[in-house]
Write an enzyme that holds these catalytic residues in place. Structure first.
Site, PDB file in Angstrom:
ATOM      1  CE1 TYR A  59      -3.795   2.671   0.619  1.00 44.68           C
ATOM      2  CE2 TYR A  59      -2.217   3.274   2.715  1.00 44.68           C
ATOM      3  CZ  TYR A  59      -3.319   3.277   1.774  1.00 44.68           C
ATOM      4  OH  TYR A  59      -4.218   4.704   1.847  1.00 44.68           O
TER       5      TYR A  59
ATOM      6  CG  ASP B  22       6.074   3.518   0.875  1.00 42.27           C
ATOM      7  OD1 ASP B  22       6.105   3.928   1.729  1.00 42.27           O
ATOM      8  OD2 ASP B  22       4.762   3.180   0.416  1.00 42.27           O
TER       9      ASP B  22
ATOM     10  CE  LYS C  24       2.295   4.453   8.816  1.00 43.20           C
ATOM     11  NZ  LYS C  24       0.731   5.117   8.985  1.00 43.20           N
TER      12      LYS C  24
END
Length: 430
Positions: free
Chosen positions: A147, A242, A270
């Protein structure tokens, strides 16, 4: 018979359903994958959270990864307060942006220059655009179950919430967008070679979670990431890591440090926000200099580099800077991993526990999990029962079989011991 009174969480969810689609602002929070009604959090401190009904839980979601130092870390809270006193946003360069960029470039091996964004989705979307602009090619390769945010061209056979709800693709995306995305199984080098052979001089980049954490958690096989590095170099394509989830999580310099692979571009998020919304992408200077205002690849954001997020992120990264905390995180990860394995074995429950540093996932299957196809063999009904059993025991795990769990430096050996003993009891009931 008198009806049972609703809890405060149940009342809030009923109200939320009137005004928020599904009652939540991000799909997995709705508990649809495990059943029941989600609880609402009142406060969080260290490795624990308290819901609006006063229940205390040991938290292994950690804001889906950012709370590597635990919730409400005093240095982060202090930094946010100090920054807010001077204004919440300027839309003008501020000194904290420079400090953040310096820290990221110093700590992440593959980043020479970095651009701040407001989310991991925005970072991945922008990195893909930059890779296409740099190579002047249109196609990209991504992997099953990985994702990379909800940008149109990346919502093809994804993980995270889309996978949880049984819809690995999204409505509302034109087929013309998706046709430029080649989707391959993770950990299959030959599939990558075949894709490049079939699309000569058309593939701009490979984007990959070096440790996929949005279909549960599975690790790259030996030399797999190295093979992606070699194939992209040989074919004039870029390699994008990623590391929104793994960045500053699985090592000081992320997965690229842990596995000793240097990508061309890296996406972050994050942890670099210290709990506030933030993202970033960076990489080789010659590629990054194609971004506006220097080059023709446009990217912008009103709140990018805002002082509150920068202050929080800097405070967090400075705590992680010397790398010493990772030894403790590795120890805690090993304790939880071995404890869960032993508990499952004792209960005679087929379970695979995959872990990478302070990230982990327990799959209810008797077979090793190396990719999405393996992950899909897990017993989701059994996971749902396990989830609720653990929740009733005061342990909060991700409410989906297809999400990773996280450990923070605030977790104690006692927290893990309680978690493992609770797991042993719950597993015996399954």
């Amino acid at each position: 018979m008198m009806a049972m009174s609703q809890t405060r969480s149940e009342k809030l969810f009923t109200e939320a359903l009137k005004y928020i689609p599904g009652g939540v602002n991000s799909p997995v929070r709705a508990f649809r994958a495990v059943g029941g009604v989600p609880f609402f959090v009142a406060k969080a401190k260290g490795a624990h959270i308290w819901d609006v009904d006063g229940n205390e839980l040991i938290d292994y979601v950690c804001t889906w990864g950012p709370a590597i130092l635990g919730h409400a870390h005093p240095k982060i809270i202090s930094a946010v307060k100090a920054a807010a006193e001077n204004g919440t946003s300027f839309g003008i360069p501020n000194p904290l942006e420079v400090t953040m960029a310096t820290l990221i470039c110093e700590m992440v091996p593959g980043i020479q220059k970095v651009r701040m964004t407001n989310s991991g989705t925005e970072a991945c979307m922008s990195a893909i655009r930059l890779a296409r602009g740099f190579t002047r090619r249109d196609k990209i390769i991504k992997f099953d179950g990985c994702y990379h945010g909800h940008a149109d061209s990346l919502l093809v056979k994804v993980g995270s919430g889309a996978l949880t709800f049984g819809h690995p693709d999204s409505a509302g995306i034109p087929a013309d967008f998706a046709k430029y995305t080649i989707v391959l199984p993770f950990n299959d080098t030959e599939a990558v070679r075949a894709a490049f052979a079939a699309n000569r001089n058309e593939i701009a980049a490979i984007i990959v979670e070096p440790v996929p954490g949005n279909a549960g958690l599975y690790l790259p096989k030996e030399n797999y990431l190295q093979s992606l590095r070699e194939i992209t170099k040989a074919n004039g394509a870029l390699l994008i890591f990623d590391e929104v989830m793994t960045g500053f999580r699985v090592a000081r310099g992320g997965a690229q440090e842990r596995f000793k692979i240097t990508p061309d571009l890296t996406c972050l998020g994050k942890i670099i926000g210290g709990g506030l919304p933030v993202g970033a992408f960076g990489g080789r200077a010659d590629i990054m200099d194609l971004l506006a205002p220097l080059g023709p690849v446009y990217q912008a954001g009103t709140l990018s580099g805002n002082p509150i997020a920068m202050a929080a992120g800097i405070a967090g990264l400075e705590e992680l800077r010397d790398g010493g905390v990772y030894c403790r995180l590795e120890e805690l990860g090993e304790q939880l991993e071995s404890g869960l394995r032993d508990a499952a074995k004792s209960a005679n429950i087929p379970m695979q526990v995959n872990a990478c540093g302070s990230m982990f996932c327990a799959y209810f299957t008797g077979e090793p999990v190396h990719d999405l196809a393996d992950a899909m063999k897990s017993d989701r009904a059994r996971f749902a029962r396990f989830f609720h059993g653990m929740l009733d025991s005061g342990i909060y795990l991700a409410p989906s079989q297809f999400e990773a769990g996280f450990i923070s430096t605030a977790h104690t050996a006692a927290d893990l011991e309680k978690t493992i003993s609770s797991a042993a009891k719950v597993l015996r009931t399954l």
